[in-house]
Scaffold this motif. Structure first.
Motif, mmCIF file in Angstrom:
data_model
loop_
_atom_site.group_PDB
_atom_site.id
_atom_site.type_symbol
_atom_site.label_atom_id
_atom_site.label_comp_id
_atom_site.label_asym_id
_atom_site.label_seq_id
_atom_site.Cartn_x
_atom_site.Cartn_y
_atom_site.Cartn_z
ATOM 1 N N VAL A 285 95.561 -25.741 45.914
ATOM 2 C CA VAL A 285 94.886 -26.409 47.034
ATOM 3 C C VAL A 285 93.372 -26.230 46.911
ATOM 4 O O VAL A 285 92.591 -27.167 47.136
ATOM 5 C CB VAL A 285 95.401 -25.840 48.376
ATOM 6 N N PHE A 286 92.950 -25.026 46.549
ATOM 7 C CA PHE A 286 91.530 -24.708 46.413
ATOM 8 C C PHE A 286 90.880 -25.564 45.328
ATOM 9 O O PHE A 286 89.823 -26.173 45.545
ATOM 10 C CB PHE A 286 91.384 -23.222 46.091
ATOM 11 N N VAL A 287 91.514 -25.631 44.164
ATOM 12 C CA VAL A 287 90.937 -26.385 43.051
ATOM 13 C C VAL A 287 90.921 -27.881 43.365
ATOM 14 O O VAL A 287 89.947 -28.581 43.062
ATOM 15 C CB VAL A 287 91.717 -26.097 41.751
ATOM 16 N N ASP A 288 91.976 -28.390 43.981
ATOM 17 C CA ASP A 288 92.007 -29.808 44.367
ATOM 18 C C ASP A 288 90.885 -30.123 45.351
ATOM 19 O O ASP A 288 90.242 -31.179 45.270
ATOM 20 C CB ASP A 288 93.356 -30.165 44.990
ATOM 21 N N PHE A 289 90.645 -29.217 46.285
ATOM 22 C CA PHE A 289 89.578 -29.424 47.270
ATOM 23 C C PHE A 289 88.228 -29.483 46.571
ATOM 24 O O PHE A 289 87.405 -30.365 46.858
ATOM 25 C CB PHE A 289 89.602 -28.304 48.309
ATOM 26 N N LEU A 290 87.969 -28.536 45.655
ATOM 27 C CA LEU A 290 86.683 -28.511 44.952
ATOM 28 C C LEU A 290 86.485 -29.779 44.127
ATOM 29 O O LEU A 290 85.382 -30.336 44.081
ATOM 30 C CB LEU A 290 86.585 -27.285 44.050
#
Length: 313
Positions: A285-290
């Motif tokens: 989720v974190f990487v997709d958001f970035l």
């Protein structure tokens, strides 16, 4: 007491190289951890740790067991993450390593925006200009600004990372504008010692596509792109800088760029994480958001010009 709890206690003692340090790390008493490890040994019928008053040492059985036990617990964590992901849940804490320049610049807003968007996910952010060992130091993900070459890691490119050779208008007026990379060697340079290029700047011939390496030197060296920017503003020399660091200076004419046509565009901003069979849901989720955040901001961060027809790359 279940076997998994005993296994976790044993691995904690091994990873922290002793019962006392493991107790401080886990918040459990030394006596309790010792009890769990002893019960695990009784259950297995083998001695896992040789204990002395000052240190511990794994037995041959312990050496074998710690590797398999770590793998089992890692698989269990991955299984739990997959279950949470299946129900749409992404919780827990993400340990993030990033360069100080990333955190201190407006790029760091991406981390703040993520925290606002996902209040159930904690961020433990460590800013360090040195590349850390993600596995040894227990990081879930690193944000790196580089030409990535570490095949041992899994990486996702988040954005392009443009660099520019910049100088104050006063310095260019005094020394003239270089028209070929080889001429840069005749100019004073402000050097970022954090850069992998350091004092050997690389250029790309726009016609032949060949690499041109130029050795530079100067009075001022610093391990901070922000400090290098300040020295360039003061007219101390040419500087090789990430475009986002000098974007506003270029827009307002406080700095100008040179040799734009020779600048390579191979570098990028990457999310890097250890090779795992299953990536935890919170990290995904974190990487997709970035990635989405940088798609929206990429042209703003990398597309600045200096107003003189000589853009930042």
């Amino acid at each position: 007491m279940d076997t998994l709890t005993r296994m976790r206690a044993f691995i904690s003692v091994v990873e922290n190289e002793g019962f006392s340090s493991a107790a401080r790390k886990t918040g459990r008493s030394k006596a309790l951890l010792s009890k769990y490890v002893r019960e695990l040994e009784d259950e297995l019928g083998v001695l896992l740790i040789n204990r002395t008053t000052r240190q511990i040492a794994l037995t041959a059985a312990g050496e074998v067991y710690v590797g398999r036990a770590s793998s089992i617990l890692s698989d269990l964590e991955s299984l739990n993450e997959e279950a949470r992901e299946a129900t749409g849940e992404a919780k827990g804490t993400i340990r993030v390593s990033a360069a100080r320049t990333f955190g201190d610049a407006e790029l760091g807003l991406s981390l703040v925006d993520f925290a606002k968007a996902y209040p159930d996910i904690g961020l433990d952010i460590h800013l360090d200009d040195n590349f850390v060992n993600l596995v040894e130091e227990g990081f879930d993900v690193a944000i790196r600004m580089t030409r990535l070459a570490d095949s041992a890691m899994i990486a996702r490119r988040l954005a392009s990372l443009n660099f520019a050779i910049v100088a104050s208008p006063e310095l260019i007026e005094r020394l003239g504008r270089p028209t070929h990379p080889t001429q840069v060697a005749n100019y004073p340079a402000v050097i970022d010692s954090n850069s992998r290029l350091f004092s050997n700047w690389g250029f790309r011939d726009p016609v032949t596509n060949e690499t041109i390496n130029v050795a530079v030197s100067g009075q001022f060296t610093a391990n901070s792109p922000v400090t290098v920017r300040a020295a360039a503003l003061a007219g101390l020399g040419l500087a090789l800088s990430p475009s986002f660091v000098v974007r506003e200076d270029l827009e307002k004419g406080r700095l100008v760029t040179v040799l734009d046509e020779y600048m390579s565009s191979e570098a990028g901003i990457y999310a890097v994480f250890p090779h795992r069979r299953h990536l935890p849901a919170r990290v995904r989720v974190f990487v997709d958001f970035l990635a989405a955040w940088f798609r929206k901001c990429d042209s703003h961060l990398n597309g600045a010009g200096n107003g003189n027809g000589n853009g930042a790359g």
